[in-house]
Design an enzyme around this catalytic site. Structure first.
Site, PDB file in Angstrom:
ATOM      1  N   GLU A 271      13.463  15.574  38.002  1.00  0.00           N
ATOM      2  CA  GLU A 271      14.798  15.902  38.495  1.00  0.00           C
ATOM      3  C   GLU A 271      15.375  14.752  39.320  1.00  0.00           C
ATOM      4  O   GLU A 271      16.556  14.444  39.236  1.00  0.00           O
ATOM      5  CB  GLU A 271      14.752  17.177  39.360  1.00  0.00           C
ATOM      6  CG  GLU A 271      14.626  18.441  38.553  1.00  0.00           C
ATOM      7  CD  GLU A 271      15.686  18.541  37.482  1.00  0.00           C
ATOM      8  OE1 GLU A 271      16.890  18.369  37.791  1.00  0.00           O
ATOM      9  OE2 GLU A 271      15.315  18.755  36.311  1.00  0.00           O
TER      10      GLU A 271
ATOM     11  N   SER B 183       1.910  -1.518  30.779  1.00  0.00           N
ATOM     12  CA  SER B 183       2.730  -0.866  29.750  1.00  0.00           C
ATOM     13  C   SER B 183       2.300  -1.079  28.309  1.00  0.00           C
ATOM     14  O   SER B 183       2.347  -0.148  27.518  1.00  0.00           O
ATOM     15  CB  SER B 183       4.188  -1.296  29.887  1.00  0.00           C
ATOM     16  OG  SER B 183       4.650  -1.069  31.192  1.00  0.00           O
TER      17      SER B 183
ATOM     18  N   HIS C  25       8.848  12.124  25.975  1.00  0.00           N
ATOM     19  CA  HIS C  25       8.021  10.923  26.181  1.00  0.00           C
ATOM     20  C   HIS C  25       8.252  10.367  27.584  1.00  0.00           C
ATOM     21  O   HIS C  25       7.311   9.983  28.292  1.00  0.00           O
ATOM     22  CB  HIS C  25       8.361   9.872  25.129  1.00  0.00           C
ATOM     23  CG  HIS C  25       7.806   8.529  25.457  1.00  0.00           C
ATOM     24  ND1 HIS C  25       6.464   8.256  25.405  1.00  0.00           N
ATOM     25  CD2 HIS C  25       8.389   7.387  25.880  1.00  0.00           C
ATOM     26  CE1 HIS C  25       6.259   7.006  25.773  1.00  0.00           C
ATOM     27  NE2 HIS C  25       7.412   6.453  26.061  1.00  0.00           N
ATOM     28  N   SER C  26       9.516  10.336  27.998  1.00  0.00           N
ATOM     29  CA  SER C  26       9.858   9.847  29.338  1.00  0.00           C
ATOM     30  C   SER C  26      11.275  10.317  29.615  1.00  0.00           C
ATOM     31  O   SER C  26      11.878  11.019  28.806  1.00  0.00           O
ATOM     32  CB  SER C  26       9.805   8.315  29.380  1.00  0.00           C
ATOM     33  OG  SER C  26      10.898   7.780  28.646  1.00  0.00           O
TER      34      SER C  26
END
Lengths: 485, 373
Positions: A162, A248, A377-378
């Protein structure tokens, strides 16, 4: 006539014995697909019920393909008997790698077994222990901590997600649906075990004592962040907690884990290396190199695969055509097991056992945890664009790992509604406070732009810093006022 | 140092270079005990440096294809497997990505790996681990993950090996912050820079040269001492001069030195700088030299675009623009994948004559114009 000495364990024969001992191979094991797995009736049954890797999908799933389950010859199981009778060792020849017996049957090993590798679970979907399963009991203290951390992780994801949507942080990745994988696996490890994560395992850090404030500080990139604001959110790292900084590029952690294990072996500690990765990661070259090397070097690494069905928008049947990741272990000579990733107790047991094997025998072990990525996923992803919303809902509600474990903990008399609401309100308060504090905390000072590039700052960087500071002095209006110098 | 020039002068002005070998008076043995300097070739220099560092520090270990049983693809690691055993000299499967990743992981946890690439052309299969992990981890982890690793191997053109075995990767690696990049020329460079690289807590790329492995150079007793070390980031002035600065690294240093001799006969005094270190670049030495000579020729074997010479030129413009009396001359390899045929290969790589002509252009002395000393 050269005689080749086999340096590796002769596959199949010894492995079957060992696996049989641990009850991990599926013939007699009571673990099996629960009736709630839905089999699409349109699967052609020739070649056996390979099963539907998307069995959890609704019948209306559009991306299911059934053509590949046809097999020409009757290959019976995924752990095949390569020979009709017992090996007649006189009719063989020494080849590099060991003795190979001959067969006069022109028979190809099928590309898929008759049945999928079965999946170890302890609790059924209602949180009731399945009888006759092998598992070690967990204490009330451990169970309550596990459950509490699963709830905390779940809530942390909601609040930080959020926060990103409100523009307070730039990016976030949730672990929704994988709380059991995160917490139960962490609970099964010791704090000395070195963890190389992919990026969806913050629960491991949470278990090990990373505070909600620590998480928030990293996501906000402020000066309290032990990563000095160098990385984008969720790229946590803490040498104090033996959690290597998230990197990453996918799969790079796998051969690196082997390197860490190589060094750890020399320490002779009661510890192993644990590398987490997802289903998509198994496509990378580093996966092959990492697992292959781990076996060759006899590295004590537990490879934990979170097979959650999705790699951003790529479902697993577009990722590989094997029966998941677990079957790849054998190809490298690595002991492997498939586990129900939504069953906290099963995950705990399997990882604990895998860890013991890795340390006592100094071998790699592969554990595939089946779950579902309820989360997008993100925050840069909207997964409703490539998968049905009711599928996500189904896994979020009926297959929720947190609820399932809660039922078990409650049935033992260790938890109640009152404690639940107390925990949730306390965690929520802590989370909101952590975010508020993190947001107000200063960003890292200018000097930290130039440190840690090298062990000691080189002259050109010192000069650049000098030039930057002079520039800030001359044009203060061009620079933010809330960054300390 | 001056040893090379002295050697050449003692054999007369018409010494012939045959691919790394010098024809010396017959009386001289390989180890020339009658003169103060001992000679070793670059291969021996690297081997002894590895041996000494592995002996001094038990966390140093060597890893790569063929480094153990085969004694090294170019015999650089000869004898090390026998001496240190398979735990410290690892023959790896054929996976650059794999063993580079393993090296990085081992470095994360306190070991000091020396990762050998059979040639840096193959390091392309591992470049993610080198750039995204080794170079950046210390920064991205805020100092929690340091990577004291060395990547070494032959770089640049050899002889007749074609495009995929001949590229120079100096500018590729030198563009990345977090890495250090060195390129030895002589045996002294090789010993000193490799030792410095192994001892350095940062990731270091050591770009060797296959054709230099067999070439011998005189070395002093100080160089042969096991504590010898060269600083990373300092260039060396191989030959002093006052009319034009020629920068070079690796094999091209030898060419530049010969070009300087030819130029000397024509009255142009060239200063030859052996860069030794590509990142960090010794801008101070380069600029001090250009401020003295006012003219610059950069020499490299690699492709011209975005090359080392481009960086040197810009650094001189930034620091010493007013001192330049002529545009900077950039000598580099041809902008084509390296061809195989011997005649084409020769044309694709800088030759001594190219350097001489460039220096003359920088001195406004074209071939047809009569020289004015």
């Amino acid at each position: 006539m050269a005689v080749w000495f086999s340096r590796s364990r002769t596959i199949g024969y010894c492995l079957r014995k060992k696996l049989g001992f641990f009850g991990l191979v599926g013939h007699e094991s009571s673990c099996c697909f629960s009736p709630s797995f839905r089999h699409i009736s349109s699967i052609r049954q020739i070649g056996g019920s390979y099963g539907n890797p998307n069995g959890f999908l609704n019948d209306s799933a559009i991306h299911f393909r059934s053509w590949r389950f046809e097999s020409s010859t009757a290959e019976t199981q995924l752990d095949p008997q390569y020979f009709q009778e017992e090996d007649d060792l006189n009719q063989g020849l020494d080849f590099p790698g060991g003795r190979v017996t001959f067969t006069s049957e022109l028979r190809f090993i099928s590309e898929s077994g008759d049945k999928r590798v079965p999946c170890y679970r302890v609790l059924d979907d209602n949180g009731d222990p399945i009888t006759h399963t092998s598992f070690a009991q967990v204490s009330k203290e451990l169970a309550v901590k596990m459950y509490g951390d699963m709830v905390t992780l779940q809530m942390m994801d909601v609040v930080f997600y959020e926060a990103q949507r409100q523009g307070r942080i730039s990016f976030y990745m949730s672990t929704t649906g994988e709380e059991a994988i995160n917490i139960a696996s962490a609970a099964a490890l010791s704090s000395d075990d070195l963890v190389l994560p992919q990026y969806r395992e913050p629960g491991v850090l949470l278990w090990r004592g990373f505070t909600l404030q620590d998480f928030a500080d990293q996501c906000f990139g402020n000066k309290a962040d032990c990563g000095k604001g160098r990385q984008m959110p969720v790229h946590y790292g803490s040498s104090k907690h033996n959690f290597f900084t998230v990197s990453s590029p996918i799969a790079t952690q796998l051969p690196q884990a082997v390197g860490v294990a190589y060094s750890l072996k020399m320490d002779k500690k009661d510890a192993c290396v644990v590398a987490y990765f997802g289903d998509g990661c198994s496509s990378e070259g580093d996966f092959h190199a990492g697992l292959n090397f781990a076996a060759v070097m006899e590295a004590p690494v537990v490879f934990i695969c979170r097979n959650n069905g999705w790699a951003i928008s790529t479902p697993i049947e577009e990722q590989f055509r094997s029966d998941g990741i677990v079957v790849k272990g054998r190809a490298y000579g690595i002991r492997s097991i498939r586990v129900d990733g939504n069953d906290a107790l099963a995950v705990y047991n399997a990882i604990r056992t895998a860890r013991e094997m890795a340390i006592s025998e100094q071998i790699p072990v592969l554990v595939e945890l089946l779950a579902y990525r309820v989360a997008h996923h993100s925050t840069s992803d909207d997964s409703s664009k490539y998968r049905p919303v009711d599928e996500i809902e189904y896994w979020k509600s009926s297959r929720n790992p947190v609820n399932r474990f809660r039922k078990w903990v409650e049935r033992n008399g260790w938890w109640s509604d009152k404690e639940e609401s107390e925990l949730r309100s306390s965690v929520k308060k802590q989370l909101l406070k952590a975010i508020q504090v993190a947001e107000k905390t200063e960003k890292p000072p200018i000097a930290e732009i130039f440190t840690d590039v090298y062990d000691h700052p080189p002259p050109n960087l010192k000069e650049q810093e000098k030039v930057l500071r002079e520039d800030i002095k001359r044009h203060p209006k061009d620079y933010p006022s809330d960054v300390s110098l | 140092m001056w040893g090379v020039i002295r050697q050449k002068m003692s054999t007369g002005s018409s010494s012939v270079l045959v691919l790394g070998q010098r024809i010396r008076p017959a009386a001289c043995a390989f180890r020339n005990y009658s003169s103060p300097a001992k000679e070793i070739n670059v291969r021996e220099a690297l081997n002894s440096a590895l041996d000494e560092e592995m002996s001094a520090d038990p966390t140093v270990f060597l890893m790569g294809e063929e480094v153990g049983e085969y004694q090294g693809a170019y015999k650089i690691s000869k004898g090390l497997l026998d001496k240190y055993g398979p735990e410290r000299v690892l023959d790896t499967p054929i996976t650059e990505a794999g063993f580079t990743g393993i090296g990085v992981g081992a470095a994360y946890h306190g070991l000091k790996p020396v990762v050998e690439f059979m040639t840096f052309n193959f390091s392309m299969q591992a470049i993610d681990h080198i750039i995204n992990s080794a170079a950046k981890s210390n920064y991205m982890s805020a100092g929690q993950l340091s990577v004291p690793i060395v990547f070494r191997g032959p770089n640049g053109a050899a002889a007749g090996v074609g495009a995929q075995h001949s590229q120079c990767y100096a500018s590729w690696y030198a563009s990345c912050p977090g890495l250090k990049v060195v390129a030895p020329y002589s045996s002294e460079d090789a010993r000193g820079l490799l030792k410095a690289a192994i001892r350095d807590p940062d990731p270091v790329v050591v770009l060797e040269n296959e054709l230099l492995y067999g070439e011998s150079f005189p070395v002093s007793a100080e160089v042969l001492d096991s504590s010898f070390c060269l600083p990373i980031g300092k260039a060396k002035i191989e030959r002093e001069g006052k009319d034009v600065t020629i920068t070079a690294f690796s094999k091209m240093v030898g060419y530049a030195i010969k070009a300087a001799e030819i130029l000397a006969k024509e009255g142009i005094s060239a200063e030859v700088i052996n860069l030794r270190s590509i990142r960090p670049l010794d801008r101070a030495t380069i600029n001090a030299s250009v401020r003295k000579t006012n003219r610059l020729v950069t020499v490299e074997e690699g492709f011209p675009q975005h090359g080392v010479g481009a960086e040197i030129c810009t650094s001189v413009i930034e620091d010493s623009f007013g001192y330049l009396d002529a545009p900077v001359e950039r000598i580099a390899g041809a902008d084509v994948p390296m061809p195989y045929a011997a005649n084409l290969e020769r044309l694709a790589v800088p030759q001594i004559e190219d350097i001489v002509r460039a220096a003359k252009r920088a001195c406004y002395r074209a071939e047809s114009v009569a020289s004015t000393a």
